[in-house]
Design a protein around this motif. Structure first.
Motif, mmCIF file in Angstrom:
data_model
loop_
_atom_site.group_PDB
_atom_site.id
_atom_site.type_symbol
_atom_site.label_atom_id
_atom_site.label_comp_id
_atom_site.label_asym_id
_atom_site.label_seq_id
_atom_site.Cartn_x
_atom_site.Cartn_y
_atom_site.Cartn_z
ATOM 1 N N LEU A 153 -32.140 14.688 -18.698
ATOM 2 C CA LEU A 153 -31.818 14.773 -17.430
ATOM 3 C C LEU A 153 -30.856 16.022 -17.448
ATOM 4 O O LEU A 153 -30.730 16.466 -17.125
ATOM 5 N N THR A 154 -30.190 15.736 -18.672
ATOM 6 C CA THR A 154 -29.558 16.907 -19.741
ATOM 7 C C THR A 154 -29.680 18.150 -19.610
ATOM 8 O O THR A 154 -29.394 18.855 -18.995
ATOM 9 N N ARG A 155 -30.963 17.864 -20.379
ATOM 10 C CA ARG A 155 -32.227 18.886 -20.585
ATOM 11 C C ARG A 155 -32.306 19.942 -19.174
ATOM 12 O O ARG A 155 -32.609 21.406 -18.927
ATOM 13 N N GLU A 156 -32.734 18.546 -18.639
ATOM 14 C CA GLU A 156 -34.148 19.491 -16.865
ATOM 15 C C GLU A 156 -32.904 20.102 -16.081
ATOM 16 O O GLU A 156 -32.888 20.940 -15.454
ATOM 17 N N THR A 157 -31.612 19.337 -16.030
ATOM 18 C CA THR A 157 -30.752 19.371 -14.778
ATOM 19 C C THR A 157 -30.162 20.791 -15.423
ATOM 20 O O THR A 157 -29.991 22.102 -14.456
ATOM 21 N N GLN A 158 -29.633 21.085 -16.467
ATOM 22 C CA GLN A 158 -29.801 22.872 -16.561
ATOM 23 C C GLN A 158 -30.553 23.970 -17.165
ATOM 24 O O GLN A 158 -30.392 24.867 -16.862
ATOM 25 N N GLU A 159 -31.220 23.645 -17.332
ATOM 26 C CA GLU A 159 -32.952 24.165 -17.063
ATOM 27 C C GLU A 159 -33.227 24.838 -15.267
ATOM 28 O O GLU A 159 -32.925 26.237 -15.140
ATOM 29 N N TYR A 160 -33.050 23.813 -14.767
ATOM 30 C CA TYR A 160 -33.639 24.173 -13.177
ATOM 31 C C TYR A 160 -31.991 23.997 -12.315
ATOM 32 O O TYR A 160 -32.628 24.436 -11.237
ATOM 33 N N ALA A 161 -30.762 24.031 -12.327
ATOM 34 C CA ALA A 161 -30.051 24.407 -12.080
ATOM 35 C C ALA A 161 -30.506 25.798 -11.032
ATOM 36 O O ALA A 161 -29.731 25.917 -10.070
ATOM 37 N N GLY A 162 -30.732 26.768 -11.905
ATOM 38 C CA GLY A 162 -30.489 28.068 -11.177
ATOM 39 C C GLY A 162 -31.542 27.867 -10.205
ATOM 40 O O GLY A 162 -31.744 28.290 -8.793
ATOM 41 N N GLN A 163 -32.570 27.513 -10.092
ATOM 42 C CA GLN A 163 -33.809 27.349 -9.247
ATOM 43 C C GLN A 163 -33.966 26.578 -8.001
ATOM 44 O O GLN A 163 -34.294 26.512 -7.275
ATOM 45 N N LEU A 164 -32.930 25.889 -8.522
ATOM 46 C CA LEU A 164 -32.801 24.615 -6.964
ATOM 47 C C LEU A 164 -31.169 25.435 -6.949
ATOM 48 O O LEU A 164 -30.473 24.407 -5.477
ATOM 49 N N HIS A 165 -30.300 26.017 -7.270
ATOM 50 C CA HIS A 165 -29.314 27.079 -6.931
ATOM 51 C C HIS A 165 -28.305 25.318 -6.737
ATOM 52 O O HIS A 165 -27.545 25.908 -6.129
ATOM 53 N N PHE A 166 -28.184 24.877 -7.303
ATOM 54 C CA PHE A 166 -26.988 24.013 -8.282
ATOM 55 C C PHE A 166 -26.222 24.616 -8.313
ATOM 56 O O PHE A 166 -26.551 25.661 -9.540
ATOM 57 N N LYS A 167 -24.826 24.721 -8.376
ATOM 58 C CA LYS A 167 -23.331 25.006 -8.650
ATOM 59 C C LYS A 167 -22.824 24.422 -9.682
ATOM 60 O O LYS A 167 -23.037 22.816 -9.653
ATOM 61 N N TYR A 168 -22.229 24.931 -10.798
ATOM 62 C CA TYR A 168 -21.077 24.084 -12.124
ATOM 63 C C TYR A 168 -20.125 24.356 -10.572
ATOM 64 O O TYR A 168 -19.808 25.348 -10.632
#
Length: 390
Positions: A153-168
């Motif tokens: 979950l950690t790896r994939e969230t960090q990888e796809y955050a940009g593609q899915l437009h998630f913001k930190y």
């Protein structure tokens, strides 16, 4: 060498373990594989389906009915209406591209039974019966599964955050588990939230965006639905493993589940809502189980302005509730707070506004003379001791 499974980069041995769990109905895992005799046993169950013999689903339904009757005792009507439930709750916080923290807990109804040690990647058993009827080997297998899940979950969230437009910074919340009804219904569920809002859920072997979510949820579901092994795993864990584990917990923890702890209640006033008005506060604390009815009343008439807060947990497993009423100061006299709880044996607890003030005065009237008496006694004793000195 690493392989990509369900969007997660897993080591080959982890991949083998993870995929094998997707076919885990109720037998235990040994190194990622079920024992051959358990495969035969499960195959046997499948053959008997529709043949008039007992199937695993029938056995679970029968066990749920019996446990509901045993655990709820004389509350037969409640037993027929309330499902037995177990769920795990997860909160994953991502501060930036390189920092993440995961918290997890397990809940049998409203009672927390498990925690998750993120440092060691192990399950915390909060009660002596928290292992249910699972063996140590089965629990180790589940620990490994959760460990792999959090890493992925950690790896994939960090990888796809940009593609899915998630913001930190961002937070992901997950609740997954099962409800077992006595009416032959077993319901597995998994719901996820993003930044505190419903995001997606797992239904009928597929990931589905929540009604109020945006296009990001649909994109995430499209991505996750590509991986059949992950979907089979989630389905098996929520519809097969969870009911079996929940039944074992209910049976092992029935003494704690049957306990009744009477509430303690008191009244106070909150911050003034405005000129000439009072905020009456009814506190109800230390009760178990969680369901409780609290209402501000005038005689036997419910006050519609009653505001109920959240039922909050105490460290000892009991609960606390705060219920308020905004009234004109002159109309406060004659109001009362009624508390109804299963531990009270069908008798309501009633606290009258204004009586708490007189109780404080009585307490003050008793305490002040007692303190003065103690002071005089100490002074007299000290004076006598000096007189005895030659």
């Amino acid at each position: 060498m690493r392989a990509r499974v369900g969007g997660w980069r897993l080591a080959r041995e982890q991949q083998s373990f993870f995929i094998s769990i997707s076919s885990w109905g109720g037998g235990r895992l040994v190194g990622g594989r079920r024992k051959s005799e358990q495969r035969q046993c499960q195959a046997g169950w499948l053959k008997t389906e529709g043949s008039g013999e007992t199937s695993p689903g029938d056995m679970v339904s029968l066990q749920v009915t019996l446990l509901a009757a045993l655990l709820l005792g004389g509350h037969g009507a409640r037993a027929a209406q309330e499902p037995l439930s177990f769920h795990v709750a997860q909160i994953s916080s991502f501060a930036n591209q390189s920092w993440a923290q995961h918290q997890g807990s397990g809940w049998l109804g409203d009672m927390q039974t498990h925690g998750w040690d993120s440092e060691s990647g192990t399950i915390i058993f909060l009660h002596s019966w928290s292992k249910g009827n699972f063996s140590n080997e089965e629990l180790i297998d589940l620990e490994l599964l959760f460990r792999v899940y959090f890493i992925g979950l950690t790896r994939e969230t960090q990888e796809y955050a940009g593609q899915l437009h998630f913001k930190y910074p961002m937070e992901i919340q997950v609740a997954a588990g099962c409800e077992l009804h006595s009416s032959d219904i077993e319901k597995g569920f998994l719901r996820a939230a993003y930044q505190g809002s419903d995001f997606l859920s797992f239904q009928n072997m597929s990931w589905v965006p929540s009604l109020k979510s945006d296009s990001r949820a649909q994109s995430a579901c499209d991505l996750m639905n590509q991986y059949e092994a992950i979907r089979e795993t989630v389905h098996s864990l929520t519809t097969n493993t969870c009911p079996r584990f929940a039944l074992g917990l209910f049976d092992a923890g029935k003494v704690d589940l049957q306990k009744q702890v009477r509430p303690v209640a008191w009244l106070s006033s909150g911050p003034s809502p405005g000129p000439g008005r009072l905020l009456l506060v009814c506190h109800v604390s230390g009760f178990y189980p969680k369901p409780v009815w609290v209402m501000w009343m005038w005689g036997e008439q419910e006050q519609q302005g009653t505001r109920r807060g959240d039922v909050l947990p105490h460290a000892d497993g009991t609960w606390y509730l705060r219920v308020t009423l905004d009234v004109v100061a002159q109309e406060a006299a004659g109001l009362s707070c009624w508390v109804r709880h299963s531990s009270l044996g069908g008798r309501d607890m009633v606290l009258y506004w204004g009586h708490h003030l007189s109780m404080y005065l009585i307490l003050l009237a008793v305490t002040v003379p007692l303190i003065l008496l103690i002071v005089v006694a100490l002074w007299f004793k000290k004076r006598c001791s000096y007189q005895d000195i030659p």
